[in-house]
Design an enzyme around this catalytic site. Structure first.
Site, PDB file in Angstrom:
ATOM      1  CG  LEU B 230      -1.916   1.127   1.331  1.00  0.00           C
ATOM      2  CD1 LEU B 230      -2.934   1.006   0.224  1.00  0.00           C
ATOM      3  CD2 LEU B 230      -2.585   1.132   2.686  1.00  0.00           C
ATOM      4  CG  ASP B 231      -0.639   4.529   0.333  1.00  0.00           C
ATOM      5  OD1 ASP B 231      -1.311   4.471  -0.708  1.00  0.00           O
ATOM      6  OD2 ASP B 231      -1.138   4.753   1.445  1.00  0.00           O
TER       7      ASP B 231
END
Lengths: 287, 287, 287, 287
Positions: B230-231
């Site tokens: 994520l991210d």
């Protein structure tokens, strides 16, 4: 690979097919290794621009032969070109200043920090105020006061001095005098000025006062090549900073100083690194 | 010269001498005229990247022969490459959205204005809220509600739908769901997400709240390729906007919307124009 | 405290001692609680400006009495002032457009998102192109084609229509017509225009072409109050975006669209929130 | 009105009705003329902040009486407050540096140009490199090398030296040492540090390397009050500059220097002008 084996080739010519391949081939054929290449075609005017950085450490010929081969291609395609070998002596930059010290200090400190690839043999001023700064950095300082009557004669003296010092680039670091077109044309494409506005807004004197009167919400600074027409030369770099109704002229001057320094330094650095090509009163600035 | 004769060649490979000349020669030798070329070498990792745009209107061979010749050079130098002819069908982009409309509207309006070189065959959402927007623009809208339990199954349905629609690019335009790594890996390097912070600051949920709590003076937005983590994927574009103590979370959200739209749109445009190359969890974005 | 109990007081007057205390006292004395106060004194011209936001939920008198008391102080100090109660009807904004849709869409979407505190009763255009956008948002659209001959008459019709719709603010959202000074003076200080340059650079027509010809490195947009003199009115907001030699006029137009939208929207929002005071062809814009 | 008649009053307290009027009244009642007033209420935490600049040239009482009256109001409303008369001695600022000269030069030049309202009695370093800069500007320079073992003792010596010099503000101008929490707490809210990243991204060592590894498209700098926790103190100012894949770590360092200088200088200036209020690990920075 060491930096002293780097070479930079700058090219400008009418756009024609086969250009890019011909250059790549002549370089490759002599053992040059292209490290970086950036190009641009202005389709409106049909002009082609390229900047090539290559490594000469494994040249199969000598630099002279390579230069001849490049000249041959350049002639064939009608190119204006400039080949700069890293072994060549550094450019020699003269700084012209008046009473404001911020741009002068900024350039000298960047030079000291290794950001500017040049020698700075001398500083010229129409006032004595900044002699102390020149002395701090151990650079020769020449004071040439000017009046309307003496301007032509003094400029001739300055030109002789620049010539004696083999100066390549003149930077007007908030020099509060207008140079004659004769002076400027003695350094074609090599006199850089910083104007304290977002050109073409606020041409001429007291641009911060003009900006304050107009009530703008941003102020700017513009580095450009000086030409015979005041503030009309090709723009190299510009930037702006936000202001508000709270900022009076003194605040604009203060905020503007930071802008002027940074914009002038970026332009000077690009020029010294042979990243700027001029045409049609514009610039191509390769990153 | 018409745009349908343009071709774009993207290259990534270990840096080796002769690369640039070999490519220039093969293109020139087939009658291709190089219009624009940008390259970059990451000297730390010894990787070379190039983007060449050329005109095929005077090819002395057919496109197939040219492609074979390029493949041959590519193999010789160990290149990963992609050749995109302007005559090829446009990329097909799917938009994933939840309840926020600003990025969706922005992309649809830019598409309508001709800024984005793609087809948009469908919009997928986990909510019905934005169906009305899809209808305004005459684009198919599919609602796929998700729960923890149904996620895997629903993603499989979505992948089938994307496959049926021959989708090349998935854009998460404020899609408030985390996609599984299986989903992401079905579109390697082609899922673009917008995160509403200046990554790597404020990873995860509610970044505007995090930013407000930390008392930052600028907020940011980051467009990146989605990866399994994520991210953490390669960043394509980022920008920031100034905030002050006067701005509460609602102000950050409002100011952030403008940022998110612009940052995502720039990233999508660069991707669609084949300007982005990935390596080592980074991107090279040619201008 | 609910927003409907908020009131905003805007003041402009020659600077005099005791001003601030007198106002604070009259508000406090009537039970108003000052939530936010911003002020500015232009010392060059001796003019004072203030914006006060206060809560009326615990007024010890009625709004009428408070208004009278404020009027009394205003008269004593020679103030120009405006008191806006949140319970007052919202401002009514008319949008004038021609063929470009980006500013229109942007304002309508921001209105829909609750960013703009106003009603939008109608859209007026000299072309029919954007009728479809008005219809998407359910807003009345009036087409008024204009020629040199009919201009005066058509403007009179437009003014009647604006009057019938009780319009307070006119926003020229890329309206490609010059309004007469009669028209502008019918809405003193309430006609907002977006000019697609960094004023005062590139006044008049085709500013992106002018910018491209001059070779600037930044382009700008300026939102200002329209006055009788073209592009000379008080500036509310400006911003810029970086361009390079790679950008042709079409690129400037595209990059400029994003600027125009954001700059116009910020200016409109400030105007609607009673944050802008005019004086001496300038503005005070309280944050 | 001369600047020596200016006074600045900074206030922080729980929000209560009547605050603003009470202060305005006490000032006005003593003949003080409010020139500038800025305030802020954080509605989430119910905290009120105000900065008032007023002219004391026509006080009807003496400064002592005014101060007592302000103290009385402050007590009534539970205010934390600070009253600074322009006749008070200037703040005394110590600079801590290591080997990097850019922030040191920048602050000394700004001080010389009159941008920073303070005295600079001394410079402290853990290295001798920048002694020459201190000498150029005629400022005392003290070298305190530190090792893990001597740190506590050396800090005690530094604190004594600061105390002898009546230092009010400590600025860490790229001081490459972590100060103990004991040291920091000796100057509560008066130790300003510059961190060369966009906090909270890239906390700790080598942030430019971290940024390069992450492939960000902007780099930042953050000026903040130092606290016991590294890089976690209240942020005063931040800014960013664009970078690209072309920039290696050395380019980030070079570009970052300009950022660090400007961000630190802005923060120091705001602090010296009593524009900063701290609360909840955040700052209110009045313009």
């Amino acid at each position: 690979m060491e930096d002293r084996h780097l070479a930079t080739l700058l090219i400008s010519c009418p756009d024609r097919r086969g250009l890019v391949a011909a250059l790549a081939q002549v370089l490759s054929g002599h053992g040059a290794n292209i490290l970086d290449s950036d190009q641009h075609t202005d389709r409106n005017v049909g002009q082609f621009f390229q900047r090539i950085v290559f490594d000469t450490s494994d040249l199969t010929t000598d630099a002279h032969t390579l230069r001849s081969a490049i000249n041959e291609v350049a002639e064939r395609f009608g190119m204006t070109h400039r080949l700069v070998l890293a072994s060549a002596p550094k450019k020699r930059m003269a700084l012209f200043v008046s009473k404001y010290e911020h741009c002068l200090y900024d350039l000298l400190l960047r030079h000291q920090a290794g950001e500017l690839n040049c020698e700075i043999p001398l500083i010229i001023s129409n006032h004595s105020d900044l002699r102390r700064v020149a002395e701090q950095f151990g650079i020769a300082f020449f004071e040439f006061p000017k009046t309307k009557e003496t301007k032509a004669e003094v400029e001739a003296q300055e030109l002789r001095l620049l010539d004696e010092n083999q100066v390549d680039v003149v930077v007007l670091a908030r020099y509060m005098q207008i140079l004659s077109s004769e002076f400027v044309s003695a350094f074609p494409g090599s006199v850089i000025n910083i104007h304290h506005s977002f050109l073409p807004a606020f041409i001429g004197g007291k641009p911060y006062h003009q900006a304050h009167n107009r009530g703008v919400k941003l102020i700017g600074a513009t580095a450009h090549y000086a030409t015979a027409e005041l503030d009309e030369g090709p723009i190299i770099e510009q930037d702006v900073v936000r202001v508000s109704h709270r900022d009076d002229v003194a605040d604009l001057v203060r905020k503007g100083r930071d802008l002027e320094k940074i914009v002038l330094a970026r332009a000077v650095r690009c020029h010294l690194d042979d990243r700027v090509l001029r045409y049609a009163n514009k610039t191509v600035v390769f990153e």
